[in-house]
Design an enzyme around this catalytic site. Structure first.
Site, PDB file in Angstrom:
ATOM      1  N   CYS A  43      15.819   3.237   9.803  1.00 52.74           N
ATOM      2  CA  CYS A  43      14.687   3.672   8.979  1.00 52.74           C
ATOM      3  C   CYS A  43      14.851   5.125   8.533  1.00 52.74           C
ATOM      4  CB  CYS A  43      13.381   3.513   9.757  1.00 52.74           C
ATOM      5  SG  CYS A  43      13.006   1.808  10.215  1.00 52.74           S
ATOM      6  N   ASP A 135      -0.035  -2.761 -14.110  1.00 55.27           N
ATOM      7  CA  ASP A 135      -1.216  -3.634 -14.087  1.00 55.27           C
ATOM      8  C   ASP A 135      -1.473  -4.197 -12.687  1.00 55.27           C
ATOM      9  OD1 ASP A 135       0.938  -5.327 -13.940  1.00 55.27           O
ATOM     10  OD2 ASP A 135       0.335  -6.629 -15.595  1.00 55.27           O
TER      11      ASP A 135
END
Length: 220
Positions: A43, A135
């Site tokens: 990570c 959107d």
């Protein structure tokens, strides 16, 4: 989280303060990506390399938003480690990291694997990645296991493809495509419309079947 579904609005705490997702997103694209845990090696490489590439995302009107089920203080402390390990991150850490210790958002957005989804004490997020258009729709998803780090170049490549096809919906990008290479013309486009849509030219590929369905162009 099916493609083209609307990502729900949510309020959350991050390393850059509280956000309401829709307001924070504005008119930008978003890459929302989860990681299993803070202070872990893979990570650290992922968030570091994504931070280094942040200007490339910004040029594409893309905001970055990381997520894990760790606490906010852990995120803040871990960012210092990431910057120490990835010394080519310029300036301040460039994107917020969501703190989701109750796993509310992780469950809502399907970021936990099948084996862990029913165990709130041990469940960690997998490497889920969602590309979200302005959107608020999910345009692409990738899910990697915890053992495999993501490829930042592939993230940028698929964003280029999505944004290109939004601008020119008569085309699709083939396997291994990168900007500048030939694109495919959709079978729904009629031959008589090709000169108007692609005035710089179209190549047609002959197939043993006799069907002409592979048509390519660099006119985009």
């Amino acid at each position: 989280m099916r493609l083209n579904s609307v990502i729900p609005n949510f309020k959350t705490e991050t390393t850059q303060g509280p956000i309401e997702f829709y307001e924070w997103q504005g008119n930008s694209w978003v890459v929302l990506f989860s990681h299993p845990a803070d202070f872990t090696p893979v990570c650290t490489t992922e968030l570091g390399r994504i931070a280094v590439h942040q200007p490339h995302f910004e040029r594409r009107n893309v905001k970055l938003l990381a997520h894990s089920v760790d606490k906010l203080k852990d995120h803040v402390d871990w960012v210092n480690d990431i910057k120490s390990y990835c010394r080519d991150i310029p300036g301040a850490f460039p994107y917020p990291i969501i703190a989701d210790p109750n796993r509310t958002l992780a469950v809502q957005l399907d970021m936990i694997d099948e084996d862990s989804k029913d165990d709130p004490e041990t469940a960690q997020t997998v490497r889920a990645l969602y590309i979200i258009s302005p959107d608020h729709r999910l345009r692409l998803s990738m899910h990697y296991p915890t053992s495999t780090g993501r490829n930042v170049d592939e993230m940028l490549r698929v964003i280029d493809s999505l944004q290109l096809v939004d601008r020119k919906p008569e085309i699709a990008t083939p396997a291994n495509w990168i900007p500048g290479e030939k694109v495919m013309i959709l079978p729904t486009v009629k031959d008589e419309d090709l000169p108007k849509l692609f005035p710089k030219g179209v190549d047609k590929v002959s197939m043993p079947s006799g069907k002409v369905y592979v048509r390519t162009t660099t006119d985009y």
